[in-house]
Every structure is written in C-alpha cells, then in structure tokens.
Design an enzyme around this catalytic site. Structure first.
Site, PDB file in Angstrom:
ATOM      1  N   ARG A  25      -7.724  32.265   8.887  1.00  0.00           N
ATOM      2  CA  ARG A  25      -6.462  31.819   9.197  1.00  0.00           C
ATOM      3  C   ARG A  25      -6.034  30.410   9.500  1.00  0.00           C
ATOM      4  O   ARG A  25      -7.185  29.747  10.021  1.00  0.00           O
ATOM      5  CB  ARG A  25      -5.297  32.743   9.910  1.00  0.00           C
ATOM      6  N   GLY A  26      -4.841  29.860   9.544  1.00  0.00           N
ATOM      7  CA  GLY A  26      -4.894  28.467  10.283  1.00  0.00           C
ATOM      8  C   GLY A  26      -5.053  27.476   8.692  1.00  0.00           C
ATOM      9  O   GLY A  26      -5.833  27.557   8.050  1.00  0.00           O
ATOM     10  N   ALA A  27      -4.024  26.458   8.728  1.00  0.00           N
ATOM     11  CA  ALA A  27      -3.996  25.887   7.403  1.00  0.00           C
ATOM     12  C   ALA A  27      -5.299  25.246   6.863  1.00  0.00           C
ATOM     13  O   ALA A  27      -5.783  25.561   5.790  1.00  0.00           O
ATOM     14  CB  ALA A  27      -2.744  24.797   7.453  1.00  0.00           C
ATOM     15  N   GLN A  46      -1.324  34.914  17.886  1.00  0.00           N
ATOM     16  CA  GLN A  46      -2.499  34.118  17.724  1.00  0.00           C
ATOM     17  C   GLN A  46      -2.654  33.363  19.130  1.00  0.00           C
ATOM     18  O   GLN A  46      -3.976  32.432  19.280  1.00  0.00           O
ATOM     19  CB  GLN A  46      -2.150  33.104  16.400  1.00  0.00           C
ATOM     20  N   ASP A  50       1.654  23.788   9.084  1.00  0.00           N
ATOM     21  CA  ASP A  50       1.125  24.410   7.927  1.00  0.00           C
ATOM     22  C   ASP A  50       1.690  23.453   6.630  1.00  0.00           C
ATOM     23  O   ASP A  50       0.866  23.691   5.611  1.00  0.00           O
ATOM     24  CB  ASP A  50       1.450  25.857   7.557  1.00  0.00           C
ATOM     25  N   ASN A 108       5.802  25.398  10.565  1.00  0.00           N
ATOM     26  CA  ASN A 108       4.854  25.610  11.391  1.00  0.00           C
ATOM     27  C   ASN A 108       5.224  27.315  11.894  1.00  0.00           C
ATOM     28  O   ASN A 108       6.180  27.731  11.575  1.00  0.00           O
ATOM     29  CB  ASN A 108       4.610  24.991  12.463  1.00  0.00           C
ATOM     30  N   LYS A 109       4.193  27.955  12.414  1.00  0.00           N
ATOM     31  CA  LYS A 109       4.422  29.579  12.946  1.00  0.00           C
ATOM     32  C   LYS A 109       5.774  29.493  13.322  1.00  0.00           C
ATOM     33  O   LYS A 109       6.462  28.976  14.138  1.00  0.00           O
ATOM     34  CB  LYS A 109       3.325  29.527  13.981  1.00  0.00           C
TER      35      LYS A 109
HETATM   36  O1  MRU Z   1      -0.153  32.496  10.022  1.00  0.00           O
HETATM   37  P1  MRU Z   1      -1.357  31.623  10.635  1.00  0.00           P
HETATM   38  O2  MRU Z   1      -1.753  32.189  11.906  1.00  0.00           O
HETATM   39  O3  MRU Z   1      -2.277  31.042   9.509  1.00  0.00           O
HETATM   40  O4  MRU Z   1      -0.648  30.205  11.035  1.00  0.00           O
HETATM   41  C1  MRU Z   1      -1.153  29.237  11.533  1.00  0.00           C
HETATM   42  C2  MRU Z   1      -0.449  28.136  12.109  1.00  0.00           C
HETATM   43  O5  MRU Z   1       0.852  28.435  12.152  1.00  0.00           O
HETATM   44  C3  MRU Z   1      -0.989  26.944  12.719  1.00  0.00           C
HETATM   45  O6  MRU Z   1      -0.132  26.519  13.855  1.00  0.00           O
HETATM   46  C4  MRU Z   1      -1.159  26.050  11.548  1.00  0.00           C
HETATM   47  O7  MRU Z   1      -1.651  26.645  10.448  1.00  0.00           O
HETATM   48  C5  MRU Z   1      -1.639  24.759  11.796  1.00  0.00           C
HETATM   49  S1  MRU Z   1      -3.213  24.888  12.213  1.00  0.00           S
HETATM   50  C6  MRU Z   1      -4.282  23.646  12.405  1.00  0.00           C
END
Ligand code: MRU
Length: 370
Positions: A53-55, A206, A247, A257-258
């Site tokens: 996960r994470g962009a 997370q 993201d 973002n989240k």
């Molecule tokens: O749903 P996720 O865990 O993939 O969400 C991740 C986030 O929101 C991060 O803050 C975002 O991807 C930036 S990460 C470098």
C-alpha cells in the site's frame, strides 16, 4: 531502511525476474514476512488487499504486475487486460495509473518477444527513481525542519522538535525512505532532537501499526496518539509542524491523502502550525484542478470500520467486532485538503507553494524519464 540491522527495500525481483517479493504489510507490526507475487492476478490481489500500500509502492507493484503479465503472454490483448485489471485495484492513488502508463508506453511499440524484458527494465527504473526522489524529498524537508527548529524561542531550544504525521508515508509506502517520513529520518540522522506524534489513523491504523513500526526500527522517538488528539496538542504548543504524504495532488495544489488529513490541516491552520505535504512528481495529477470535485475517493469495506485487527495475548493475530450487530459502517478511505491549508509542498525538486504557479515553476523542465 533498517530492520534488525539489515537494509531493506519494500519490493524486489526474485527467481531471475520470474516473480517479485514484497513485505506483507497486513502482518505488521507483529510479524515481518515477505510474500511472492508471480502473476498479474497476484499483484492485483496484493494491491487490493493492502499487502502492499502507499501511493508510490502501489505504482511500482503495478509496474511489476504488468511485467509478470507480459512474461505469461506478451500480446496486446493481455497488455490491455492486465493494465485495466491492475489500474482498477485502487482508484485514488494516481501513481498506479502513472506507473502502468509508463510501462505500457515503453513496451507497446516493441516486438512481442522484447516486451517482458523491457517491462522489467522500466519497472526497475521506476523503483530506483522512487528511492532517489524520496531521498531528495528528505533533504529538502530536513532543511525546513532545521530552520523551524532554530527559529523556536530560546526557552524551547532544548526541547524536542515535535512533528505530527498521519497515516504511513514512510518507507513502507514507497520503495525506500518514504515521502513524509524521509525528512524525519534525515533529521534524526543529522542529530536534530526530533519526536514524532503518530496518528493511529483509523480505520486501518497505518500509523499505529506501520509508522510506529518503522520509526521504532530506526530509533526515532515517537508517540502514538488517537486521531482526535492532534487538535488538542496543537492548541497547547506541542506540535511544531505537521507533515503528511499524498495519494494525488492536483495541479493547483489540492492534496488528497488518507481520511482525516483534512481535519489535521484545519486544526493546524487554526493554530498557526505549518502543514507540509511531501510528494514525488509521480503523485501530481496535472489533469485535475479541483481536488474535491475531481479526485475519485476509494470506498473500502465497512468491515474495516466495524472490526479491528490486533495481536491477542497468545500471539495470534485476530480480528474483533467493535460495533453492535446490525450497525452499518461507511468507509471513505481518503479526503481532500484544499491548497489554501497547505503551507508548502516538498518535492524531489525542492519546495513549492501549493499553487498552480508553484508547481509549474518546479516542473517547468520535463521529468527525465517521461
Ligand atoms: O490506503 P493507503 O494505506 O495506501 O494510504 C496511504 C496514504 O494515504 C499515504 O499517506 C500516501 O499514500 C502517501 S505515501 C507516500
């Protein structure tokens, strides 16, 4: 980054490039295990279920997923089907589409027998570039932290420099270093007395599970807080800066973002606390001007709201129900923070105001690999 003295990335090739290993993030922080991915189907499943996960990491996993698809069948039909399958796994993080498009553009003009190898090279390049971009973000963010720390009143100089972060934008969300956590790692290594407030980040936690894990492995002082504590801490002068990842960022500087990031930005604005967003170029969506209207927000399973996963006293990873039987849940996974609440964007090319002019000035030169 460092796990028990060993340097790790989050993803890599194995079996001479016939499969890919990833860290299984669904098992963290309680078990550090890796998992093999050997088909596009498995890559899609790993992204959708948040094994990865994470962009930025989603993007790299998608790129390797296309490589695996082309190893099995290099035809145009397979390329198109795998692209669509992988792209549909998570709709908000634009890095996924960006990485898939980059691999497709590279392989589509090639003869069939060269496609898989070219996809491997391109996915590898995307991964390596991600590491370099994140480290550069770390250097630019470090300079900001050092300035802010030095500008504090004399009586606060000896105290920790307190940074609040939301979700996980660390090395687990990228290939290495992270985006929002890269400046924190750089600052810690440079000797700044830094302390991190880690939002637990309901519903999937997370922050509590991944950010706390990472910071602990790197020896960075940190404290996990409930998502609702940030405003209170800011009111009491206990947050010197907020830094988060993103993201998808519009060309005008709106930041998706989240879920919960927007509320942190509002609280920061109300309390005069600087609010920074760290991102590589792959996270900018130049086609969108209005983030609230234009960015698709992933709706995830209500079970992530009504249930919680954790470690039982006997060591087993278990899931428990929080809500009464029959109470429905709703689970939008991201929100949009308008550009006006963002103090600055920290990119691999430097720091920009969250405006169209600011981003265009930074990216006037095209990206080398595109
Ligand atoms: O749903 P996720 O865990 O993939 O969400 C991740 C986030 O929101 C991060 O803050 C975002 O991807 C930036 S990460 C470098």
């Amino acid at each position: 980054m460092n796990i028990d003295g060993q340097a790790w990335r989050t993803i890599g090739l194995e079996e001479g490039g016939r499969s890919v290993w990833v860290i299984d993030q669904t098992q963290l922080p309680h078990r550090f295990t890796t998992r093999s991915i050997s088909s596009a189907d498995e890559a899609a499943e790993a992204i959708a279920t948040m094994v990865v996960r994470g962009a930025p990491l989603i993007g790299v996993t998608g790129a390797y997923g296309l490589m695996l698809a082309l190893q099995a069948d290099p035809s145009d039909a397979c390329l198109g089907a795998a692209f669509d399958q992988l792209n549909a796994t998570r709709p908000t993080a634009v890095n996924l589409r960006w990485a898939l498009e980059r691999v497709r553009a590279k392989v589509a003009p090639l003869p069939l027998e060269q496609r898989a190898e070219a996809a491997q090279a391109e996915a590898g390049a995307i991964a390596d570039e991600d590491v370099a971009m994140c480290e550069a973000i770390g250097d630019h963010g470090l300079a900001i932290f050092q300035e802010l720390a030095a500008a504090r009143p004399t009586e606060r100089q000896g105290q920790p420099f307190n940074v609040l972060t939301h979700c996980n934008a660390g090395w687990l969300a990228t290939v290495d270093w992270g985006t929002a956590l890269a400046p924190i790692y750089k600052a810690h290594r440079a000797g700044l007395n830094i302390h991190v407030w880690v939002d637990e980040t309901r519903p999937r936690n997370q922050g509590a599970s991944l950010t706390a894990y990472e910071l602990g492995r790197e020896g960075v002082p940190h404290t996990v807080i409930v998502d609702n504590a940030g405003g209170h801490l800011m009111q009491h002068g206990q947050v010197d800066a907020v830094i988060v990842g993103t993201d998808r960022t519009t060309r005008t500087g709106d930041v998706c973002n989240k879920i919960g990031t927007y509320l942190k930005a509002l609280a920061a604005h109300d309390n005069g606390v600087p609010f920074y967003v760290a991102l590589p170029a792959s996270t900018i969506d130049w086609s969108i001007a209005d983030g609230v209207a234009g960015i698709p927000i992933e709706a995830r399973s209500a079970l992530e709201v009504t249930h919680l996963q954790g470690r039982a006293p006997d060591g087993a990873i278990t899931t428990v129900q929080l809500t009464p039987d029959g109470s429905p849940g709703f689970n939008p996974a991201f929100d949009v923070t308008p550009a006006r609440l963002v103090t600055a964007l920290i990119t691999e090319r430097g720091v920009a105001p969250a405006t169209e002019e600011g981003l265009k000035a930074l990216y006037a030169e095209p990206l080398a690999a595109q």
